[in-house]
Scaffold this motif. Structure first.
Motif, short mmCIF file in Angstrom:
data_model
loop_
_atom_site.label_atom_id
_atom_site.label_comp_id
_atom_site.label_asym_id
_atom_site.label_seq_id
_atom_site.Cartn_x
_atom_site.Cartn_y
_atom_site.Cartn_z
N LEU A 1 0.83 -1.21 0.00
CA LEU A 1 0.00 0.00 0.00
C LEU A 1 0.86 1.26 0.00
O LEU A 1 0.51 2.25 -0.62
N ASP A 2 1.99 1.21 0.70
CA ASP A 2 2.82 2.42 0.82
C ASP A 2 3.69 2.63 -0.42
O ASP A 2 4.33 3.68 -0.54
N ASN A 3 3.72 1.64 -1.32
CA ASN A 3 4.54 1.79 -2.52
C ASN A 3 3.66 2.33 -3.64
O ASN A 3 3.07 1.57 -4.40
N GLU A 4 3.59 3.67 -3.72
CA GLU A 4 2.67 4.30 -4.69
C GLU A 4 2.93 3.86 -6.12
O GLU A 4 2.06 3.95 -6.97
N GLY A 5 4.17 3.37 -6.39
CA GLY A 5 4.49 2.97 -7.77
C GLY A 5 3.80 1.69 -8.17
O GLY A 5 3.82 1.30 -9.34
N VAL A 6 3.17 1.00 -7.21
CA VAL A 6 2.48 -0.25 -7.52
C VAL A 6 0.99 0.05 -7.67
O VAL A 6 0.33 0.44 -6.71
N THR A 7 0.47 -0.11 -8.89
CA THR A 7 -0.95 0.17 -9.14
C THR A 7 -1.78 -1.05 -8.71
O THR A 7 -1.39 -2.18 -9.01
N LEU A 8 -2.87 -0.82 -7.98
CA LEU A 8 -3.66 -1.91 -7.41
C LEU A 8 -5.06 -1.94 -8.02
O LEU A 8 -5.78 -0.95 -7.95
N TYR A 9 -5.43 -3.07 -8.62
CA TYR A 9 -6.74 -3.21 -9.25
C TYR A 9 -7.56 -4.27 -8.51
O TYR A 9 -7.12 -5.41 -8.36
N ALA A 10 -8.77 -3.90 -8.08
CA ALA A 10 -9.71 -4.86 -7.48
C ALA A 10 -10.78 -5.16 -8.51
O ALA A 10 -11.48 -4.25 -8.98
N VAL A 11 -10.90 -6.42 -8.90
CA VAL A 11 -11.83 -6.81 -9.97
C VAL A 11 -13.09 -7.42 -9.36
O VAL A 11 -13.03 -8.45 -8.70
N GLU A 12 -14.24 -6.76 -9.58
CA GLU A 12 -15.49 -7.25 -9.03
C GLU A 12 -16.32 -7.92 -10.12
O GLU A 12 -16.05 -7.76 -11.32
N ALA A 13 -17.35 -8.65 -9.68
CA ALA A 13 -18.22 -9.36 -10.62
C ALA A 13 -19.22 -8.40 -11.25
O ALA A 13 -20.06 -7.83 -10.57
N GLY A 14 -19.11 -8.25 -12.58
CA GLY A 14 -20.07 -7.42 -13.32
C GLY A 14 -21.34 -8.20 -13.65
O GLY A 14 -22.29 -7.66 -14.21
N GLY A 15 -21.35 -9.50 -13.29
CA GLY A 15 -22.56 -10.32 -13.46
C GLY A 15 -23.05 -10.31 -14.90
O GLY A 15 -22.27 -10.33 -15.84
N SER A 16 -24.40 -10.19 -15.06
CA SER A 16 -24.95 -10.19 -16.42
C SER A 16 -25.15 -8.78 -16.92
O SER A 16 -25.29 -8.54 -18.12
N SER A 17 -25.18 -7.81 -15.99
CA SER A 17 -25.32 -6.41 -16.42
C SER A 17 -25.10 -5.50 -15.21
O SER A 17 -25.33 -5.91 -14.07
N LEU A 18 -24.69 -4.26 -15.47
CA LEU A 18 -24.52 -3.32 -14.35
C LEU A 18 -25.77 -2.48 -14.17
O LEU A 18 -25.85 -1.62 -13.31
N THR A 19 -26.79 -2.76 -15.01
CA THR A 19 -28.04 -2.00 -14.90
C THR A 19 -28.93 -2.66 -13.86
O THR A 19 -29.18 -3.87 -13.93
N VAL A 20 -29.38 -1.86 -12.88
CA VAL A 20 -30.12 -2.44 -11.75
C VAL A 20 -31.62 -2.34 -11.98
O VAL A 20 -32.11 -1.34 -12.49
N ASP A 21 -32.36 -3.39 -11.59
CA ASP A 21 -33.82 -3.36 -11.64
C ASP A 21 -34.32 -2.86 -10.28
O ASP A 21 -34.49 -3.64 -9.34
N GLU A 22 -34.46 -1.54 -10.15
CA GLU A 22 -34.83 -0.93 -8.87
C GLU A 22 -36.07 -1.60 -8.27
O GLU A 22 -36.11 -1.93 -7.09
N GLU A 23 -37.09 -1.80 -9.11
CA GLU A 23 -38.35 -2.34 -8.58
C GLU A 23 -38.14 -3.71 -7.93
O GLU A 23 -38.59 -3.97 -6.83
N ALA A 24 -37.42 -4.57 -8.65
CA ALA A 24 -37.26 -5.94 -8.14
C ALA A 24 -36.31 -5.96 -6.95
O ALA A 24 -36.21 -6.94 -6.22
N GLY A 25 -35.54 -4.84 -6.76
CA GLY A 25 -34.59 -4.82 -5.65
C GLY A 25 -33.48 -5.83 -5.85
O GLY A 25 -32.92 -6.35 -4.89
N VAL A 26 -33.19 -6.11 -7.14
CA VAL A 26 -32.15 -7.10 -7.43
C VAL A 26 -31.08 -6.48 -8.32
O VAL A 26 -31.40 -5.76 -9.27
N ALA A 27 -29.83 -6.72 -7.98
CA ALA A 27 -28.73 -6.25 -8.84
C ALA A 27 -28.21 -7.47 -9.60
O ALA A 27 -27.90 -8.50 -8.98
N PRO A 28 -28.10 -7.36 -10.93
CA PRO A 28 -27.60 -8.53 -11.69
C PRO A 28 -26.07 -8.59 -11.67
O PRO A 28 -25.44 -9.07 -12.61
N HIS A 29 -25.47 -8.02 -10.62
CA HIS A 29 -24.00 -8.01 -10.52
C HIS A 29 -23.63 -8.00 -9.03
O HIS A 29 -24.49 -8.08 -8.17
#
Ligand SMILES: Cc1ncc(COP(=O)(O)O)c(/C=N/[C@H](C(=O)O)[C@@H](O)C(C)C)c1O
Length: 400
Positions: free
Chosen positions: A241-269
């Motif tokens: 963490l203290d070595n700024e020269g090392v770039t850190l990428y955290a890869v999360e699950a994008g699932g089937s889409s990043l568009t959320v169905d607000e009504e259903a209260g379900v995120a497809p990711h």
């Protein structure tokens, strides 16, 4: 207990005695190495776990992307995933605390398996709570847990995935704190769990640092790791963490889409870092998938281990400060990466891990978008092996 304004201890009063006792034990044994606790942890994770894990050059991927790609082989740790670092540390700590019983939650079953193995290794009775849906999609791990002598208790409430399993385990712990330790499976939950789980997994980045300096003549330019709760990510990042020269990428699950169905209260990711809002889940303030009413939404991922509506509070903080860059990879790209690593490098990765490789392909592959200039060499944390996913990967691939 805080990472910026994330973290804290949002638990029922009934759990505070256990949390206070654990906080004291964490300080004495993990931070201050009282009674040589950390020496014994390191000896056991070496002899029982098989540390250090290799840092291996990926010849075919390096040629494909035109950059040096190295693999940190946590899939070679005993049990087939990074999970044993934390499970062994916490079960050993429970022994030092005089506890007589171990409980844990699991989703992909890797954490449950690691906890069952560590409990057997240290002769402690063990009960694992697992969502019914996850039991059905990670059967090889259910067999392993039972064969290692653990009781696997199905959780049928809700969707029967990780979120309910964690809640059920916390419910058990609230009534058994005197004799029982709860081995949380990631850098989530009330303090001191997120910091303690990170500290046990920091052996990963300690080794990446030493192996990189020793063999690559310097620190990595980039470290890439998939993030469900965030433990293999923070393990791979902690000592860098203290070595700024090392770039850190955290890869999360994008699932089937990043568009959320607000009504259903379900995120497809399950992209809590990239799209989540601040909220409280499982005892910690962190970034969460929630709808416009603040209700926590169900998540989705082709991989059980990334299928979680929350994420560790420390990672939420590091994303806010810009130290960690969150990216997402969808189900399809993760499945393609699963097969590509298997065919090109002879390593069948866990579906969770495959997301990290999907990111490299999406950026630097033949159809890559070149969205980032990777600082070289790249180290990808291979968080686990794909034995548990063989059936799902074949089924999912045939569906497409
Ligand atoms: C091989 C593999 N790689 C990555 C993960 C994501 O968990 P983190 O490392 O805690 O982000 C996991 C997560 N597995 C957990 C489990 O096995 O129970 C998971 O389902 C939850 C504890 C988050 C995994 O198994």
């Amino acid at each position: 207990t805080k990472f910026g304004n994330y973290g804290g201890q949002y638990v029922p009063e009934a759990l505070m005695p256990a949390i206070d006792e654990l906080t004291d034990a964490y300080r004495r044994y993990v931070l201050e190495n009282e009674d040589g606790f950390m020496d014994e942890f390191r000896d056991r994770i070496r002899d029982f776990g098989g540390r250090p894990t290799p840092l291996q050059r990926a010849e075919q991927l390096s040629a494909r992307y035109g950059v040096d790609v190295y693999l940190k082989r946590e899939d070679l740790l005993h049990g087939g995933a990074h999970k044993l670092n934390n499970a062994l540390g916490q079960v050993l700590l429970a022994k030092y605390m005089g506890k007589e019983r171990i409980i844990a939650e699991t989703g992909a079953g890797q954490h449950g398996t690691a906890t069952a193995m560590a409990a057997a290794h240290l002769d402690m009775p063990c009960e694992i709570y697992m969502g019914r849906r996850d039991i059905n999609r990670q059967r090889p791990n259910v067999f392993r847990m039972r064969i290692n002598g653990a009781e696997v208790t199905p959780v049928d409430v809700g969707r029967g995935t990780l979120k309910e399993a964690i809640s059920e385990t916390m419910r058990d712990w609230a009534t058994t704190v005197e004799t029982t330790h709860y081995v949380i499976g990631s850098i989530v939950g009330p303090a001191p769990f997120p910091a303690m789980v990170r500290d046990f997994h920091s052996v990963i980045s300690e080794e990446i640092r030493a192996q990189s300096l020793d063999r690559l003549g310097g620190l990595p330019g980039s470290v890439v790791a998939c993030a469900g709760g965030g433990s293999n990510t923070m393990g791979a990042f902690a000592e860098l963490l203290d070595n700024e020269g090392v770039t850190l990428y955290a890869v999360e699950a994008g699932g089937s889409s990043l568009t959320v169905d607000e009504e259903a209260g379900v995120a497809p990711h399950s992209a809590s870092l990239s799209t989540g809002e601040e909220g409280v889940l499982h005892g910690a303030r962190t970034k969460l998938l929630q709808d416009s009413h603040g209700q926590i939404m169900e998540s989705h991922s082709v991989s059980s281990g990334l299928d979680y509506s929350g994420v560790g509070p420390e990672l939420s903080h590091l994303v806010d400060t810009g130290r960690v860059k969150p990216v997402t990879v969808g189900d399809d790209d993760a499945l393609e990466a699963f097969h590509r690593l298997s065919q090109d490098e002879g390593i069948i990765p866990a579906l969770e891990t495959a997301h990290a490789f999907g990111f490299l392909e999406a950026v630097a592959g033949p159809d890559g978008d070149g969205s980032v200039e990777f600082d070289e060499p790249i180290v990808v944390n291979v968080s686990g092996r794909g034995d548990k996913d063989l059936e799902a990967a074949i089924e999912e691939t045939e569906k497409r």
